[in-house]
Write a protein that holds these residues in place. Structure first.
Motif, PDB file in Angstrom:
ATOM      1  N   MET A   1       0.929  -1.079   0.074  1.00  0.00           N
ATOM      2  CA  MET A   1      -0.083  -0.059  -0.246  1.00  0.00           C
ATOM      3  C   MET A   1       0.894   1.171  -0.209  1.00  0.00           C
ATOM      4  N   ASN A   2       0.750   2.233  -1.047  1.00  0.00           N
ATOM      5  CA  ASN A   2       1.449   3.528  -0.987  1.00  0.00           C
ATOM      6  C   ASN A   2       0.736   4.387  -0.395  1.00  0.00           C
ATOM      7  N   LEU A   3       1.294   4.996   0.808  1.00  0.00           N
ATOM      8  CA  LEU A   3       0.491   5.938   1.443  1.00  0.00           C
ATOM      9  C   LEU A   3       1.245   7.320   1.297  1.00  0.00           C
ATOM     10  N   ASN A   4       2.529   7.364   0.303  1.00  0.00           N
ATOM     11  CA  ASN A   4       3.268   8.680   0.429  1.00  0.00           C
ATOM     12  C   ASN A   4       2.324   9.820  -0.143  1.00  0.00           C
ATOM     13  N   GLN A   5       1.448   9.575  -0.978  1.00  0.00           N
ATOM     14  CA  GLN A   5       0.716  10.694  -1.554  1.00  0.00           C
ATOM     15  C   GLN A   5      -0.239  11.454  -0.614  1.00  0.00           C
ATOM     16  N   LEU A   6      -0.480  10.377   0.381  1.00  0.00           N
ATOM     17  CA  LEU A   6      -1.736  11.058   1.267  1.00  0.00           C
ATOM     18  C   LEU A   6      -0.795  11.579   2.563  1.00  0.00           C
ATOM     19  N   ALA A   7       0.430  11.034   2.723  1.00  0.00           N
ATOM     20  CA  ALA A   7       1.267  11.883   3.762  1.00  0.00           C
ATOM     21  C   ALA A   7       1.786  13.107   3.221  1.00  0.00           C
ATOM     22  N   ASP A   8       1.798  13.601   1.711  1.00  0.00           N
ATOM     23  CA  ASP A   8       2.486  14.571   1.385  1.00  0.00           C
ATOM     24  C   ASP A   8       1.756  15.857   1.703  1.00  0.00           C
ATOM     25  N   GLY A   9       0.421  16.087   2.167  1.00  0.00           N
ATOM     26  CA  GLY A   9      -0.121  17.170   2.279  1.00  0.00           C
ATOM     27  C   GLY A   9       0.489  17.985   3.701  1.00  0.00           C
ATOM     28  N   ASP A  10       0.135  19.209   3.662  1.00  0.00           N
ATOM     29  CA  ASP A  10       0.663  19.982   4.912  1.00  0.00           C
ATOM     30  C   ASP A  10       0.022  19.582   5.988  1.00  0.00           C
ATOM     31  N   GLU A  11       0.492  19.477   7.321  1.00  0.00           N
ATOM     32  CA  GLU A  11      -0.074  19.249   8.390  1.00  0.00           C
ATOM     33  C   GLU A  11      -0.776  17.642   8.451  1.00  0.00           C
ATOM     34  N   ILE A  59      -5.599   5.270  -3.257  1.00  0.00           N
ATOM     35  CA  ILE A  59      -4.985   4.411  -2.295  1.00  0.00           C
ATOM     36  C   ILE A  59      -5.145   2.857  -2.533  1.00  0.00           C
ATOM     37  N   ASP A  60      -4.149   2.317  -3.162  1.00  0.00           N
ATOM     38  CA  ASP A  60      -4.307   0.869  -3.614  1.00  0.00           C
ATOM     39  C   ASP A  60      -4.254  -0.129  -2.299  1.00  0.00           C
ATOM     40  N   LEU A  61      -5.358  -0.915  -2.193  1.00  0.00           N
ATOM     41  CA  LEU A  61      -5.800  -1.600  -0.872  1.00  0.00           C
ATOM     42  C   LEU A  61      -5.229  -3.045  -1.296  1.00  0.00           C
ATOM     43  N   PRO A  62      -4.634  -3.777  -0.280  1.00  0.00           N
ATOM     44  CA  PRO A  62      -4.315  -5.032  -0.536  1.00  0.00           C
ATOM     45  C   PRO A  62      -5.323  -6.208  -0.583  1.00  0.00           C
ATOM     46  N   GLY A  63      -6.383  -6.135  -1.428  1.00  0.00           N
ATOM     47  CA  GLY A  63      -7.356  -6.977  -1.279  1.00  0.00           C
ATOM     48  C   GLY A  63      -8.891  -6.070  -1.305  1.00  0.00           C
ATOM     49  N   GLU A  64      -9.863  -6.688  -1.192  1.00  0.00           N
ATOM     50  CA  GLU A  64     -11.141  -6.020  -1.271  1.00  0.00           C
ATOM     51  C   GLU A  64     -11.798  -6.189   0.123  1.00  0.00           C
ATOM     52  N   ASP A  65     -11.131  -6.530   1.081  1.00  0.00           N
ATOM     53  CA  ASP A  65     -11.850  -6.934   2.348  1.00  0.00           C
ATOM     54  C   ASP A  65     -11.437  -5.750   3.590  1.00  0.00           C
ATOM     55  N   ALA A  66     -10.853  -4.546   2.906  1.00  0.00           N
ATOM     56  CA  ALA A  66     -10.516  -3.451   3.794  1.00  0.00           C
ATOM     57  C   ALA A  66     -11.733  -2.768   4.249  1.00  0.00           C
ATOM     58  N   GLU A  67     -11.770  -2.262   5.558  1.00  0.00           N
ATOM     59  CA  GLU A  67     -12.722  -1.521   6.018  1.00  0.00           C
ATOM     60  C   GLU A  67     -12.219   0.049   5.855  1.00  0.00           C
TER      61      GLU A  67
END
Length: 83
Positions: A1-11, A59-67
């Motif tokens: 899962m790549n969360l870098n784009q999510l963490a790039d925002g200010d604050e 955000i790519d999730l590792p499968g379809e069972d994510a909540e």
């Protein structure tokens, strides 16, 4: 899962918590009044902002069972352990 784009925002603070039965990822998107999340297959799509000033993050999730849900500006992704 790549969360870098999510963490790039200010604050923005992104944390990952590992438990015996799974993983919880929490991302504080800050004081955003307008934020929505939708899940399509194995992708979470987060849209923040208002008309004309929107940001879309996939955000790519590792499968379809994510909540996946959002409450008070905090995006939460819960993944069960595949053991």
């Amino acid at each position: 899962m790549n969360l870098n784009q999510l963490a790039d925002g200010d604050e923005r603070v992104v944390r990952e918590y590992r438990y015996d039965d799974g993983v919880v990822i929490a991302a504080d998107l800050g004081p955003v009044a307008d934020a929505d999340v939708d899940v399509l297959a194995d992708t979470a799509i987060v849209v923040t902002g208002t008309d004309g000033d929107e940001e879309q993050i996939e955000i790519d999730l590792p499968g379809e069972d994510a909540e996946v849900f959002m409450k008070n500006g905090v995006l939460t992704i819960e993944l069960e352990d595949e053991a």
